[in-house]
Write an enzyme that holds these catalytic residues in place. Structure first.
Site, PDB file in Angstrom:
ATOM      1  N   GLY A 299       0.831  -1.203   0.000  1.00  0.00           N
ATOM      2  CA  GLY A 299       0.000   0.000   0.000  1.00  0.00           C
ATOM      3  C   GLY A 299       0.860   1.245   0.000  1.00  0.00           C
ATOM      4  O   GLY A 299       2.086   1.189  -0.064  1.00  0.00           O
ATOM      5  N   TRP A 300       0.212   2.382   0.098  1.00  0.00           N
ATOM      6  CA  TRP A 300       0.944   3.640  -0.003  1.00  0.00           C
ATOM      7  C   TRP A 300       1.941   3.813   1.141  1.00  0.00           C
ATOM      8  O   TRP A 300       1.716   3.388   2.255  1.00  0.00           O
ATOM      9  CB  TRP A 300      -0.026   4.812   0.046  1.00  0.00           C
ATOM     10  CG  TRP A 300      -0.985   4.859  -1.069  1.00  0.00           C
ATOM     11  CD1 TRP A 300      -1.135   3.991  -2.114  1.00  0.00           C
ATOM     12  CD2 TRP A 300      -1.983   5.860  -1.242  1.00  0.00           C
ATOM     13  NE1 TRP A 300      -2.155   4.382  -2.926  1.00  0.00           N
ATOM     14  CE2 TRP A 300      -2.698   5.525  -2.410  1.00  0.00           C
ATOM     15  CE3 TRP A 300      -2.355   6.986  -0.529  1.00  0.00           C
ATOM     16  CZ2 TRP A 300      -3.750   6.296  -2.882  1.00  0.00           C
ATOM     17  CZ3 TRP A 300      -3.397   7.754  -0.999  1.00  0.00           C
ATOM     18  CH2 TRP A 300      -4.087   7.411  -2.167  1.00  0.00           C
TER      19      TRP A 300
ATOM     20  N   TRP B 250       4.840  20.810   9.939  1.00  0.00           N
ATOM     21  CA  TRP B 250       3.568  20.363   9.369  1.00  0.00           C
ATOM     22  C   TRP B 250       2.408  21.183   9.881  1.00  0.00           C
ATOM     23  O   TRP B 250       2.133  21.210  11.087  1.00  0.00           O
ATOM     24  CB  TRP B 250       3.355  18.894   9.734  1.00  0.00           C
ATOM     25  CG  TRP B 250       2.150  18.227   9.171  1.00  0.00           C
ATOM     26  CD1 TRP B 250       1.803  18.102   7.860  1.00  0.00           C
ATOM     27  CD2 TRP B 250       1.134  17.530   9.916  1.00  0.00           C
ATOM     28  NE1 TRP B 250       0.637  17.371   7.731  1.00  0.00           N
ATOM     29  CE2 TRP B 250       0.204  17.011   8.974  1.00  0.00           C
ATOM     30  CE3 TRP B 250       0.928  17.290  11.271  1.00  0.00           C
ATOM     31  CZ2 TRP B 250      -0.914  16.271   9.361  1.00  0.00           C
ATOM     32  CZ3 TRP B 250      -0.176  16.554  11.662  1.00  0.00           C
ATOM     33  CH2 TRP B 250      -1.091  16.052  10.711  1.00  0.00           C
TER      34      TRP B 250
ATOM     35  N   ASP C  33      -3.339  18.647   8.043  1.00  0.00           N
ATOM     36  CA  ASP C  33      -4.422  18.539   7.065  1.00  0.00           C
ATOM     37  C   ASP C  33      -5.534  17.622   7.552  1.00  0.00           C
ATOM     38  O   ASP C  33      -6.536  17.451   6.864  1.00  0.00           O
ATOM     39  CB  ASP C  33      -3.879  18.016   5.732  1.00  0.00           C
ATOM     40  CG  ASP C  33      -3.287  16.622   5.864  1.00  0.00           C
ATOM     41  OD1 ASP C  33      -4.005  15.652   5.601  1.00  0.00           O
ATOM     42  OD2 ASP C  33      -2.107  16.497   6.240  1.00  0.00           O
TER      43      ASP C  33
ATOM     44  N   GLU D 162       5.182  21.124   5.019  1.00  0.00           N
ATOM     45  CA  GLU D 162       3.937  20.875   4.298  1.00  0.00           C
ATOM     46  C   GLU D 162       2.780  21.754   4.751  1.00  0.00           C
ATOM     47  O   GLU D 162       2.615  22.030   5.940  1.00  0.00           O
ATOM     48  CB  GLU D 162       3.505  19.417   4.500  1.00  0.00           C
ATOM     49  CG  GLU D 162       4.457  18.397   3.899  1.00  0.00           C
ATOM     50  CD  GLU D 162       3.865  17.004   3.915  1.00  0.00           C
ATOM     51  OE1 GLU D 162       3.746  16.408   2.841  1.00  0.00           O
ATOM     52  OE2 GLU D 162       3.505  16.524   5.014  1.00  0.00           O
ATOM     53  N   HIS D 163       1.979  22.180   3.762  1.00  0.00           N
ATOM     54  CA  HIS D 163       0.598  22.639   3.925  1.00  0.00           C
ATOM     55  C   HIS D 163       0.437  24.040   4.505  1.00  0.00           C
ATOM     56  O   HIS D 163      -0.616  24.354   5.058  1.00  0.00           O
ATOM     57  CB  HIS D 163      -0.218  21.667   4.799  1.00  0.00           C
ATOM     58  CG  HIS D 163      -0.222  20.253   4.322  1.00  0.00           C
ATOM     59  ND1 HIS D 163      -0.436  19.199   5.175  1.00  0.00           N
ATOM     60  CD2 HIS D 163      -0.049  19.720   3.094  1.00  0.00           C
ATOM     61  CE1 HIS D 163      -0.385  18.066   4.490  1.00  0.00           C
ATOM     62  NE2 HIS D 163      -0.151  18.365   3.220  1.00  0.00           N
TER      63      HIS D 163
ATOM     64  N   GLU E 249       4.110  19.325   0.357  1.00  0.00           N
ATOM     65  CA  GLU E 249       2.781  19.408  -0.235  1.00  0.00           C
ATOM     66  C   GLU E 249       2.227  20.796   0.062  1.00  0.00           C
ATOM     67  O   GLU E 249       2.371  21.305   1.188  1.00  0.00           O
ATOM     68  CB  GLU E 249       1.838  18.366   0.360  1.00  0.00           C
ATOM     69  CG  GLU E 249       2.091  16.970  -0.137  1.00  0.00           C
ATOM     70  CD  GLU E 249       1.092  15.983   0.453  1.00  0.00           C
ATOM     71  OE1 GLU E 249       0.948  14.905  -0.138  1.00  0.00           O
ATOM     72  OE2 GLU E 249       0.472  16.280   1.497  1.00  0.00           O
TER      73      GLU E 249
END
Length: 600
Positions: A190-191, A441, A444, A475-476, A497
């Site tokens: 999986g991821w 971070w 999200d 990120e974000h 991201e």
């Protein structure tokens, strides 16, 4: 959130999207207790002045120390894992420490906020005939939320020949010797979206499989299996050759400057903290033959904290000349922890967490030599902090090239465990600082998440000259994720991201430019260099948002970038260019990266 697409095959084909796409099916309820009222001070100075705090002390109930004769080790490991497997935003914190010796038949599964480490001077002093495992059964086989855990200073002889370490951000694998292979993906491929490995020797093959990006520093590997989007190596014996973008390997023969993270070890029955020395043009592990190079400090020179200690207590200890050993737990701060003395060590165990209350900065470092910050988490509080971590005051200018400050496995979080806000999360003002593996971070998912609820405009701002980042994950953020104003900065590996939750194009408009760059070098900078940098967009609130570029930098002869990429995840937003006005746009719903090998 949308249903999960089919995970990638073992050949390492890119997955569409990442953690946000799969969140709903297996999301774990947040535990907002992290943001309750501040804990009472454990040592409040009296009017007559505070008494001296003792050095050393008990490591507390959340530090478990084993030796080979300890009964029921596996049952204890299983009990901790049962508490922590799904506790993504919980309050539990644990460190599992193994005295030198040989342990048989163990499988240490690691959940959230759990660190495992050997207590020898070399990984080979502490051998586990068994595994240290991270998998993703708790999240339906998706490893993209396997954050905040670590393994350090152990030798492993995996039961089936290969150890599984399926992680995402903030999950370092340091100073490890795997006498076999290392699998970086979850069961079923999986991821996975990590990750960081340093000062380690993997005798067999490292199999990334579905890992989308990874950074390996100053290590030795038998071989490397495959690549998805971005695999970066510096100072790694056995690393694949430079071939970016097909396959996407970025390989530097050496790491320009590095200094390994401090670690706890035993000298007989005495706990000490080892401080590895700085290396230049480093390659391979530090511990190959004999005693590692560096110095060792007795625990008597540390104030061993307990959860509930106030900022005043921590500052009192620092003012006495003690270092800080942060034991596992949560520390509410009503004033900054202020590090003013050169060569001070602030070392966390089991993801000790600092929470600044009332909008203060959690930790500030003076413009001094050789401070070492390592192994802890900073959680933004509900009142906006101008900064959460400040290394050097504004205008810092001293030369620290001989003895730099290091920031290692220090992770910053805004939201997720509860509402949190910070204008700028981490500010680096001191020259020559080494930021070695950080994840900064803006959450999200979790509790207290929303465009304004966990507002955080900027991730990292670098004002100091000659700063080096090795393993930068940011990120974000609402605006720029990274802003670099200092001269001669260098970054080896960057993963980003953009904020998922931007409400519309206007919310991310940077003047006439569509979208804030993930990584922006200021127009005044004349020298800067980066290797292996990637930015992804997944605008799930407004998929029509256009991001002009992932990277922005001045056109100057001394500003150079190598091996850049941008990716649109499932067509949720698009990039028009990679860096400035260079690079092809991302297209449609394809997750194929758009790349630039060299800029200019």
């Amino acid at each position: 959130m949308t249903p999960a697409p089919t995970p990638p095959s073992p050949t390492g084909r890119p997955a569409v999207g990442r953690r946000a796409v799969l969140g709903a099916a297996a999301a774990v309820a947040a535990t907002p207790a992290l943001f309750g009222p501040p804990a009472p001070a454990s040592a409040t100075p009296s009017r007559r002045g505070p008494r001296a705090l003792p050095g050393g002390g008990d490591l507390g109930p959340n530090v478990l120390v084993f030796d080979p004769s300890t009964p029921g080790i596996q049952a204890t490991l299983d009990e901790v894992f049962a508490q922590q497997e799904t506790a993504q935003f919980g309050t539990g914190r644990h460190a599992l420490l193994f005295k030198p010796g040989t342990y048989h038949g163990l499988n240490a599964q690691l959940g959230f906020y759990t660190s495992i480490a050997g207590l020898g001077l070399s990984p080979d002093d502490t051998t586990i005939n068994g595994d240290v495992t991270v998998d993703a059964g708790w999240f339906n086989g998706n490893a993209t939320q396997n954050f905040w855990r670590s393994a350090e200073n152990l030798a492993l002889v995996p039961a089936n020949g290969t150890n599984r370490w399926a992680v995402a951000q903030a999950a370092p694998f340091r100073r490890m010797h795997v006498r076999g292979g290392l699998n970086l993906s979850p069961t079923g491929y999986g991821w996975a979206s990590g990750g960081y490995l340093a000062d380690s020797r993997i005798d067999g093959q490292v199999g990334p499989y579905s890992q989308q990006q990874w950074y390996t520093r100053d290590s030795s590997v038998g071989s490397w299996g495959n690549a998805v989007w971005n695999m970066v190596f510096s100072g790694v014996e056995g690393a694949p050759a430079q071939t970016f973008p097909d396959p996407p390997y970025t390989t530097l023969e050496t790491t320009p400057v590095s200094r390994e993270k401090p670690f706890l070890h035993l000298d007989g029955d005495e706990f000490r903290v080892f401080l590895p020395e700085k290396r230049t043009d480093a390659r391979g592990v530090t511990w190959g033959n004999g005693t590692p190079r560096g110095t060792s400090l007795p625990l008597s020179q540390f104030y061993v904290t307990k959860p509930g200690d106030s900022a005043a207590t921590l500052n009192q200890a620092l003012n006495q000349g003690l270092h800080l050993l942060l034991t596992p737990g949560i520390y509410h701060l009503d004033q900054p922890v202020q590090v003013d003395r050169a060569d001070t060590v602030v070392l966390g165990l089991g993801y000790a967490t600092l929470v600044p209350d009332h909008g203060v900065t959690a930790l500030k470092v003076a413009d001094v030599d050789g401070v070492r910050l390592a192994g802890f988490l900073i959680d933004a509080g509900p009142v906006n902090s101008p900064t959460l971590l400040e290394v050097g005051p504004a205008g810092a200018s001293a030369d620290h090239s001989g003895n730099p400050t290091t920031v290692q496995d220090v992770f910053v979080r805004i939201g997720g465990a509860g509402p949190g806000k910070a204008t700028t999360s981490m500010v680096i003002n001191s020259r020559h600082t080494i930021v070695d593996h950080t994840w900064v971070w803006r959450a999200d998912h979790g509790d207290g998440v929303g465009w304004e609820t966990n507002r955080a405009d900027y991730g990292i701002r670098v004002n100091g000259d000659d700063v080096l980042a090795t393993g930068l994950f940011v990120e974000h953020f609402n605006k720029y994720d990274v802003q670099w104003h200092g001269q001669r900065g260098r970054t080896i590996f960057f993963q980003n991201e953009k904020a998922y939750d931007a409400p519309d194009q206007a919310a991310v408009q940077d003047g006439s430019v569509k979208g804030y760059a993930a990584y922006k070098v200021a127009d005044s900078v004349t020298a800067h260099e980066g290797w292996g940098l990637g930015s992804y967009c997944y605008y799930d609130v407004d998929p029509t948002i256009v991001q002009h570029h992932g990277f922005a930098a001045p056109d100057a002869p001394g500003v150079r970038f190598h091996d850049l990429l941008v990716v649109s995840l499932g067509g949720k937003g698009q990039y028009e260019r990679v860096i400035n006005d260079t690079g092809s746009p991302t297209s449609g719903t394809s997750t194929t990266p758009s790349t630039v090998v060299s800029y200019p």
